[in-house]
Design an enzyme around this catalytic site. Structure first.
Site, mmCIF file in Angstrom:
data_model
loop_
_atom_site.group_PDB
_atom_site.id
_atom_site.type_symbol
_atom_site.label_atom_id
_atom_site.label_comp_id
_atom_site.label_asym_id
_atom_site.label_seq_id
_atom_site.Cartn_x
_atom_site.Cartn_y
_atom_site.Cartn_z
ATOM 1 C CG HIS A 5 -10.786 -8.474 5.848
ATOM 2 N ND1 HIS A 5 -10.745 -9.217 6.345
ATOM 3 C CD2 HIS A 5 -10.169 -8.109 4.524
ATOM 4 C CE1 HIS A 5 -9.371 -9.392 5.958
ATOM 5 N NE2 HIS A 5 -9.009 -9.098 4.404
ATOM 6 C CD GLU B 21 -1.517 -2.143 1.330
ATOM 7 O OE1 GLU B 21 -2.755 -3.625 0.897
ATOM 8 O OE2 GLU B 21 -0.486 -2.543 1.410
#
Length: 366
Positions: A171, A101
């Site tokens: 998540h 990321e």
């Protein structure tokens, strides 16, 4: 100088002040009456991920400087938001990245600094934190530190956020408040397919770096008629989606549907609720919220993120400063709990309709 206050609306788009939340059961009322009107020919019933996909198609088609990249985006991504883009525009403009990321956002900053439109996808908002330094210390400060000689305003970071029913710790998180503390960024969260398409196109074309959080719970659940043409919706402009006189409710993203249900139940008990979708959290529209609270005298804010340090605290503080003498009750916050996001205990963690309804009643009866 941290933010460039420039933007444009595509010709042929009109906006009024009211619009209901769209779900699969309410998609037939997507346009008309006092609701938001997006003028143009042709619309199609789309869910939220398809509306995102359509916006990305338009962005790539209308600007040859636009690029879409991230983990697994070339085959459509885990939520299928980028389906067909690589086939249509080629792997030079739509491509996979390593699972890094920090590298994804760092590459996007460099690409945008060279005058391109960089649309970077973070597969889950929970994994945006390795890129935090790049977003906060590089992207947000690029324009300011150069005295407006350089910028990476063409950068848009997309990330699915929030609960999904079974995501557990890694998540399901809602990290928007971290980025709302950073001058130089814009933070945007849509509530429905029509909103998602228009707001995403505005973000991509805005001359500032934007973090665009997408409510993944609604990717397939939220369905409504979405115009097929190119249109943009204004940033930093909240929307009154339900008018009322007794209490103001403020939220964003997937939480709006929960709040809408609570408003309907409160109405059956004789309580008139005004519901506002903030849409842009940074910079947020204080004036619309203030005007509503001055009318109702009460405010309730709801979001999935933990209550402590959530963006609802900023809204509460600002409105107390501006409307102290008009308030009839303390500002209420119905938010996630101050725990890591649970798995089996998710129903207890979430700010549910019943929690909101109880808070509405206690605030009105204070």
């Amino acid at each position: 100088m941290g933010l460039c206050r420039f933007g444009r609306l595509v010709e042929g788009v009109g906006v009024s002040r009211r619009r209901p939340f769209a779900t699969s059961s309410s998609s037939s009322s997507a346009a008309g009456g006092d609701e938001m009107i997006v003028r143009g020919t042709g619309s199609k019933s789309l869910n939220l991920y398809s509306a995102i996909n359509q916006a990305l198609h338009i962005a790539l088609e209308t600007d040859p400087r636009s690029y879409v990249f991230g983990e697994d985006v070339s085959f459509g991504g885990v939520f299928r938001c980028t389906t067909g883009l690589a086939d249509r525009f080629g792997k030079q403009r739509v491509f996979n990245t390593p699972l890094c990321e920090q590298g994804i956002v760092g590459f996007g900053i460099g690409l945008a600094a060279m005058g391109n439109r960089a649309v970077a996808e973070i597969q889950f908002a929970d994994y945006i934190f390795p890129a935090f330094d790049q977003i906060v210390n590089e992207a947000a400060k690029f324009r300011y530190r150069s005295g407006n000689q350089f910028n990476c305003g063409g950068l848009t970071i997309r990330a699915p956020y929030g609960a999904v029913g079974h995501g557990g710790h890694y998540h399901s998180q809602s990290p928007e408040a971290f980025f709302c503390h950073v001058p130089g960024l814009k933070v945007v969260i849509p509530r429905s397919p029509l909103q998602a398409k228009g707001l995403l196109l505005s973000c991509i074309r805005d001359p500032n770096p934007v973090v665009f959080f997408e409510p993944k719970w609604l990717y397939r659940l939220s369905v409504e008629e979405v115009p097929e043409h190119d249109y943009m919706l204004p940033l930093s402009e909240a929307e009154v989606i339900r008018e009322g006189t007794d209490i103001t409710l403020v939220g964003w993203g997937a939480q709006l549907s929960v709040m809408e249900q609570a408003c309907k139940d409160a109405e059956s008990d004789g309580i008139s609720c005004e519901l506002i979708d903030l849409r842009t959290l940074l910079p947020w529209d204080k004036y619309t919220v203030e005007a509503s609270v001055r009318k109702t005298g009460r405010l309730l804010i709801s979001h999935e993120a933990p209550v402590t340090g959530g963006f609802g605290a900023e809204i509460s503080a600002s409105i107390v400063e501006r409307c102290f003498l008009r308030l009839e009750a303390p500002v209420a916050r119905v938010c996630g709990l101050d725990t890591p996001f649970p798995l089996v205990f998710e129903p207890f963690y979430m700010p549910t309709k019943n929690k909101i309804l109880d808070a509405i009643k206690s605030t009105v009866n204070f």
